[in-house]
Design a protein around this motif. Structure first.
Motif, short mmCIF file in Angstrom:
data_model
loop_
_atom_site.label_atom_id
_atom_site.label_comp_id
_atom_site.label_asym_id
_atom_site.label_seq_id
_atom_site.Cartn_x
_atom_site.Cartn_y
_atom_site.Cartn_z
N ASP A 116 23.15 40.73 37.49
CA ASP A 116 22.63 39.73 38.43
C ASP A 116 23.73 38.86 39.02
N ASN A 117 24.73 38.55 38.24
CA ASN A 117 25.79 37.67 38.71
C ASN A 117 27.02 38.41 39.21
N ALA A 118 26.91 39.73 39.27
CA ALA A 118 27.99 40.56 39.83
C ALA A 118 29.34 40.22 39.21
N VAL A 119 29.33 39.99 37.90
CA VAL A 119 30.57 39.63 37.22
C VAL A 119 31.57 40.76 37.25
N LEU A 120 31.06 42.00 37.20
CA LEU A 120 31.96 43.15 37.12
C LEU A 120 32.86 43.28 38.35
N GLY A 121 32.32 42.97 39.53
CA GLY A 121 33.11 43.17 40.73
C GLY A 121 33.46 41.90 41.48
N LYS A 122 33.26 40.77 40.88
CA LYS A 122 33.44 39.49 41.57
C LYS A 122 34.89 39.26 41.98
N PHE A 123 35.83 39.62 41.09
CA PHE A 123 37.23 39.38 41.38
C PHE A 123 37.99 40.69 41.61
N ARG A 124 37.27 41.72 41.99
CA ARG A 124 37.91 43.02 42.16
C ARG A 124 37.52 43.62 43.51
N LYS A 125 38.53 44.14 44.21
CA LYS A 125 38.28 44.71 45.52
C LYS A 125 37.83 46.17 45.41
N ALA A 126 38.36 46.90 44.44
CA ALA A 126 37.99 48.31 44.27
C ALA A 126 38.03 48.65 42.79
N ILE A 127 37.10 49.51 42.37
CA ILE A 127 37.01 49.89 40.96
C ILE A 127 36.88 51.40 40.85
N ASN A 128 37.63 51.99 39.94
CA ASN A 128 37.52 53.42 39.65
C ASN A 128 37.46 53.60 38.13
N GLN A 167 40.14 51.30 36.54
CA GLN A 167 41.21 50.86 37.45
C GLN A 167 40.61 49.97 38.53
N TYR A 168 41.30 48.90 38.85
CA TYR A 168 40.79 48.04 39.91
C TYR A 168 41.95 47.27 40.56
N ILE A 169 41.67 46.81 41.77
CA ILE A 169 42.62 45.98 42.53
C ILE A 169 42.04 44.58 42.60
N ASP A 170 42.80 43.58 42.18
CA ASP A 170 42.27 42.22 42.22
C ASP A 170 42.39 41.65 43.63
N ARG A 171 41.94 40.40 43.79
CA ARG A 171 41.90 39.78 45.11
C ARG A 171 43.29 39.58 45.71
N GLN A 172 44.30 39.57 44.86
CA GLN A 172 45.67 39.43 45.35
C GLN A 172 46.33 40.78 45.62
N GLY A 173 45.57 41.87 45.44
CA GLY A 173 46.10 43.20 45.71
C GLY A 173 46.90 43.79 44.57
N VAL A 174 46.80 43.20 43.38
CA VAL A 174 47.55 43.68 42.23
C VAL A 174 46.69 44.69 41.46
#
Length: 249
Positions: free
Chosen positions: A173-185, A210-217
């Motif tokens: 419900d709170n989208a915690v998994l993808g809140k701070f991530r731009k892409a997830i694999n 694998q994921y990319i955070d909001r800063q592109g890291v």
């Protein structure tokens, strides 16, 4: 006393003075006990191996499934299956007349292996669908695969056993998994499936996220997961899981 050569064998007086006799409370119970246990273990292991071999031979010889296919026209002949070492018996073709049947023998063991492998692949596919639902935040798909009384141990529960879906629904419900991530694999590595009869199965694997955070890291997280599936009314349901988190890089 068991020495065959009488010149080397101890006499009765020497035998009574042997520590194994005169100090049997301290010596006999210690010296030979472990050796006896080891010998019994070796014997039991050989007995189990022999029993397994005999069972396999009996199943292959006497419980082969036979598929008889009628074949019309002259020139038909009986073939011996290349998948079995068992030859075709004459009585198999006498019932259908000479030259009018084709017999294929497939060992029950081989058939069971195919069934087990297919069931294991089914468990792997269901687990992949479950992990995909978690990754994309699809709570509806997640609940279709899970038992309403799902139990779990996971880092978020701080080593407590959690029962039910409400605890997990909070994260969807709170989208915690993808809140701070731009892409997830997500990748499942080395899945190992144990079939627990016809109605249950357990799968253990390593899950890489694998994921990319909001800063592109880029980041990679690893977790070891074990999930238990139970088939109820012909449908597999996820009933328990255990997850251990190993941090991120």
């Amino acid at each position: 006393m068991l020495t065959v050569n009488p010149q080397r064998r101890i006499n009765a007086t020497e035998a009574l003075k042997h520590p194994w006799i005169c100090q049997r409370e301290r010596v006999a119970s210690v010296v030979h006990r472990q050796q006896t246990v080891d010998c019994l273990k070796k014997f039991n292991a050989r007995r189990k191996l022999k029993g397994a071999i005999l069972t396999t031979m009996l199943a292959t010889r006497n419980f082969s499934s036979r598929s008889i296919v009628a074949k019309k026209g002259d020139g038909s002949h009986v073939k011996e299956s290349t998948e079995s070492n068992t030859t075709v018996e004459d009585d198999d073709c006498k019932e259908n007349g000479p030259g009018k049947c084709q017999v294929s023998l497939v060992p029950v063991i081989q058939r069971n292996d195919q069934v087990f492998n297919a069931r294991k692949q089914e468990i792997v596919k269901l687990t992949e669908q479950l992990v995909e639902a978690i990754t994309v935040g699809d709570y509806e798909a997640y609940t279709k695969l899970c038992d309403p009384h799902l139990t779990s141990f996971e880092p978020e529960a701080l080593s407590n056993l959690v029962e039910g879906m409400e605890f997990h629904k909070f994260y969807f419900d709170n989208a915690v998994l993808g809140k701070f991530r731009k892409a997830i694999n997500t990748t499942i590595l080395n899945p190992n499936v144990h079939l627990l009869g016809d109605e249950a199965a357990c799968i253990a694997y390593v899950r890489l996220s694998q994921y990319i955070d909001r800063q592109g890291v880029p980041h990679t997280e690893q977790a070891e997961e074990t999930r238990v599936w139970h088939r109820h009314d012909g449908r597999w349901q996820h009933i328990h899981f255990h997850r251990s988190q190993n941090g991120s890089k």
